[in-house]
Scaffold this motif. Structure first.
Motif, mmCIF file in Angstrom:
data_model
loop_
_atom_site.group_PDB
_atom_site.id
_atom_site.type_symbol
_atom_site.label_atom_id
_atom_site.label_comp_id
_atom_site.label_asym_id
_atom_site.label_seq_id
_atom_site.Cartn_x
_atom_site.Cartn_y
_atom_site.Cartn_z
ATOM 1 N N ASN A 136 19.748 56.728 -40.815
ATOM 2 C CA ASN A 136 21.210 56.790 -40.894
ATOM 3 C C ASN A 136 21.617 57.522 -42.176
ATOM 4 N N GLY A 137 22.602 58.398 -42.058
ATOM 5 C CA GLY A 137 23.092 59.119 -43.237
ATOM 6 C C GLY A 137 22.202 60.282 -43.639
ATOM 7 N N ALA A 138 21.297 60.668 -42.736
ATOM 8 C CA ALA A 138 20.368 61.759 -43.077
ATOM 9 C C ALA A 138 20.988 63.137 -42.894
ATOM 10 N N GLY A 139 22.124 63.199 -42.212
ATOM 11 C CA GLY A 139 22.785 64.488 -41.994
ATOM 12 C C GLY A 139 22.676 64.995 -40.567
ATOM 13 N N LYS A 140 22.222 64.131 -39.645
ATOM 14 C CA LYS A 140 22.052 64.566 -38.249
ATOM 15 C C LYS A 140 23.411 64.889 -37.608
ATOM 16 N N THR A 141 24.348 63.939 -37.732
ATOM 17 C CA THR A 141 25.658 64.147 -37.103
ATOM 18 C C THR A 141 26.404 65.298 -37.772
ATOM 19 N N THR A 142 26.281 65.404 -39.083
ATOM 20 C CA THR A 142 26.947 66.507 -39.800
ATOM 21 C C THR A 142 26.402 67.849 -39.311
ATOM 22 N N THR A 143 25.081 67.915 -39.097
ATOM 23 C CA THR A 143 24.480 69.165 -38.599
ATOM 24 C C THR A 143 25.050 69.517 -37.228
ATOM 25 N N VAL A 144 25.102 68.519 -36.347
ATOM 26 C CA VAL A 144 25.626 68.777 -35.002
ATOM 27 C C VAL A 144 27.094 69.215 -35.074
ATOM 28 N N ARG A 145 27.852 68.556 -35.923
ATOM 29 C CA ARG A 145 29.271 68.923 -36.036
ATOM 30 C C ARG A 145 29.446 70.342 -36.567
ATOM 31 N N MET A 146 28.576 70.740 -37.480
ATOM 32 C CA MET A 146 28.669 72.123 -37.977
ATOM 33 C C MET A 146 28.312 73.099 -36.864
ATOM 34 N N LEU A 147 27.243 72.788 -36.126
ATOM 35 C CA LEU A 147 26.795 73.704 -35.070
ATOM 36 C C LEU A 147 27.802 73.766 -33.917
ATOM 37 N N CYS A 148 28.565 72.690 -33.742
ATOM 38 C CA CYS A 148 29.598 72.676 -32.689
ATOM 39 C C CYS A 148 30.942 73.205 -33.212
ATOM 40 N N CYS A 149 30.944 73.699 -34.443
ATOM 41 C CA CYS A 149 32.165 74.244 -35.062
ATOM 42 C C CYS A 149 33.263 73.195 -35.203
ATOM 43 N N LEU A 150 32.881 71.952 -35.346
ATOM 44 C CA LEU A 150 33.886 70.904 -35.548
ATOM 45 C C LEU A 150 34.207 70.756 -37.028
ATOM 46 N N ILE A 151 33.214 71.004 -37.865
ATOM 47 C CA ILE A 151 33.458 71.012 -39.309
ATOM 48 C C ILE A 151 32.828 72.274 -39.890
ATOM 49 N N SER A 152 33.305 72.661 -41.053
ATOM 50 C CA SER A 152 32.818 73.917 -41.635
ATOM 51 C C SER A 152 31.547 73.691 -42.449
#
Lengths: 244, 306
Positions: free
Chosen positions: B36-52
């Motif tokens: 948890n908190g490793a950056g998995k969701t953040t990576t997916v969100r970046m790749l899906c263009c949801l966050i920069s």
């Protein structure tokens, strides 16, 4: 921005609203209660007043104007709910991952927040005006409604007031994370419209067509500015990463 | 299909994803493992263009993330199953899928066809007119997966799709992912379920803010040293112990009729150990390698990163 997509989003929003009975009751019941209540006020005034036509005119215009105030209250709650509600239901992330633009989403939600309350307000106002005509016709010797003043109020100022409050609610709701907070902010949208009402009652301004057109023009400019402001302040990233 | 180079995302002073460089090929199922908190969701969100992104670059298909023009194009070719299903509880299963079909600009006939196909495939057709809010967690998860597929995306991002599901529901979802694999869909699967990753994924990346390792499950297993072989004998004798000492096995432990030795590569070392025992007159009943090897690899990498 596609012109059809906002309508498709609005259709889904209205489908969701239809299934939330408390919201339907709120939208439909309030204007209807208002129309009955105002009819009773007119009836009571007839019994008490001096009988001067000018008294009735100010009273009837003021009561009609109240539907404008309600147009600034009802849609705001729905608009706030439809955005914060997405976050509460955790449906915003999949929605934002589709090729739908912020403008399409916000416009769709705004249409859904606009149409049902405006229909209810027009229905309520029609009932009130018909009842008021019935009650005052004998005293005034003519049907007071419809007239230009009520026309401008209900078909120009009320829709603009609704749009104004929706846009402000959109801006507010992208800053709060719970429905209650959004509703509290949305409930303040009526203040500028209430201020005009109080100014008219106090005699500072008159409810005539010219004044109403000027006020409508000001609200129109505010609406356009707020639309651009609401799309520019709708930050997907902030909503996804900061809302819990 | 997915390429990232030094992709980094910071939230203030916190670095959520640090210089991520990876490549996922077309038709590949790529598992992204991490605590948890490793950056998995953040990576997916970046790749899906949801966050920069904060820095670095990444491409999904032929499009660059971070480009305003490409963001909409990327969203057209991807499907996202977020960690929270995010269904509209007051819409029916059919209406949920149909709405998303609309958002992806599918025609009426395309939507009708895909809604029916996925609802039948997932065993939800009979429940198509039931409100999504009445569904079990497993059914909701299946519906969320179907929602991500209604537009026939090239890449599917799944963020812990079996988390919080019971074993039976998890199995159902895993089987569905395997069906998608057969259809040669590119799948980026965030998970911290090692067994799931091992069973489904062609390759696995282990992340703990930084990417610690990438490889096939077998490659990751081989990268771990210090595994144990446990040999159950009819009887442990001095002759057997002497023969193993001559073999220079490490960390030999004897307890009852059981011997435990440390091995680096069990596939190569175990035959020699067993031969030595048999030559010393021992009778081998069972031989087993201790622990899940991918689990060992994962735990070692994550602990080393701390």
């Amino acid at each position: 921005m596609s012109t059809r997509m906002p309508w498709k989003i609005a259709r889904k929003e209205m489908k969701v609203l239809r299934r939330k009975k408390s919201i339907i009751y709120y939208i439909v019941a309030l204007p209807l209660i208002l129309s009955v209540l105002f009819s009773l006020v007119v009836k009571n005034d007839i019994a008490k007043s001096s009988g001067l036509p000018s008294d009735y005119q100010l009273g009837l215009d003021s009561l009609t104007y109240f539907f404008v105030v309600f147009a600034a209250i009802l849609p705001a709650s729905i608009a706030a709910y439809s955005i914060v509600g997405e976050k509460v239901e955790k449906s915003l992330e999949p929605l934002l991952s589709t090729p739908t633009t912020d403008g399409e989403i916000l416009l769709g939600k705004s249409i859904a927040a606009f149409v049902p309350p405006m229909l209810a307000i027009w229905a309520g106002a029609s009932i009130f005006m018909a009842t008021a005509d019935y009650l005052t016709n004998g005293l005034l010797s003519y049907y007071y409604f419809p007239n230009w003043t009520s026309g401008v109020m209900l078909f120009l100022l009320a829709p603009l007031a609704a749009i104004f409050s929706i846009e402000l609610a959109v801006i507010a709701s992208s800053r709060v994370s719970d429905v209650r907070g959004a509703n509290q902010i949305a409930s303040l949208m009526f203040i500028p419209f209430m201020a005009v009402f109080l100014a008219a009652v106090e005699g500072a301004i008159a409810f005539d067509v010219a004044n109403l057109l000027i006020f409508s023009g000001i609200v129109l400019v505010a609406d356009v500015a707020l639309f651009f402001l609401s799309t520019s302040t709708f930050r997907r990233e902030e909503i996804l990463t900061k809302w819990k | 299909m997915i390429e990232a180079e030094n992709l980094t995302r910071k939230f203030g002073n916190l670095t959520a994803v640090d210089n991520l460089t990876l490549r996922v090929d077309e038709g590949e199922v790529f598992g992204f493992l991490g605590p948890n908190g490793a950056g998995k969701t953040t990576t997916v969100r970046m790749l899906c263009c949801l966050i920069s992104k904060t820095s670095g670059s990444a491409r999904v298909g032929d499009y660059e993330i971070g480009s305003q023009q490409d963001a909409l194009k990327i969203r057209k070719i991807i499907g996202l199953v977020p960690d929270n299903v995010g269904l509209y509880d007051s819409l029916t299963a059919y209406e949920n899928l149909d709405y998303y079909g609309t958002l992806y600009r599918r025609t009426d006939s395309q939507r009708k066809e895909s809604n029916e196909y996925f609802l039948k495939m997932l065993g939800l057709w009979e429940k198509r007119d039931a409100l999504a809010g009445t569904f079990s967690k497993g059914m909701k998860q299946k519906l969320a997966i179907a929602r991500a597929l209604v537009h026939d995306p090239e890449v599917i991002f799944m963020d812990e799709p079996t988390a919080s599901l019971d074993p039976e529901a998890s199995k159902g979802v895993r089987e569905f992912i395997l069906e998608l694999k057969k259809e040669k869909k590119t799948i980026f699967l965030n998970t911290h379920n090692l067994d799931e990753a091992e069973r489904i994924c062609d390759r696995i990346g282990i992340i703990n803010t930084r990417l610690m390792a990438v490889g096939t499950p077998e490659e990751l297993e081989r990268s771990v040293r210090g595994r144990k072989t446990v040999i159950q004998l009819r009887q442990v004798t001095e002759a057997i112990l002497d023969s193993l000492k001559r073999l220079q096995v490490t960390n030999l432990v004897s307890g009852g009729n059981k011997l435990t030795v440390d091995v680096v590569n069990p596939e190569e070392e175990n035959p020699d150990i067993v031969s030595a025992i048999v030559a010393a007159g021992g009778r081998v009943e069972t031989v087993s390698v201790l622990g899940s090897s991918l689990e060992d690899a994962y735990l070692k990498l994550v602990r080393d990163a701390r």
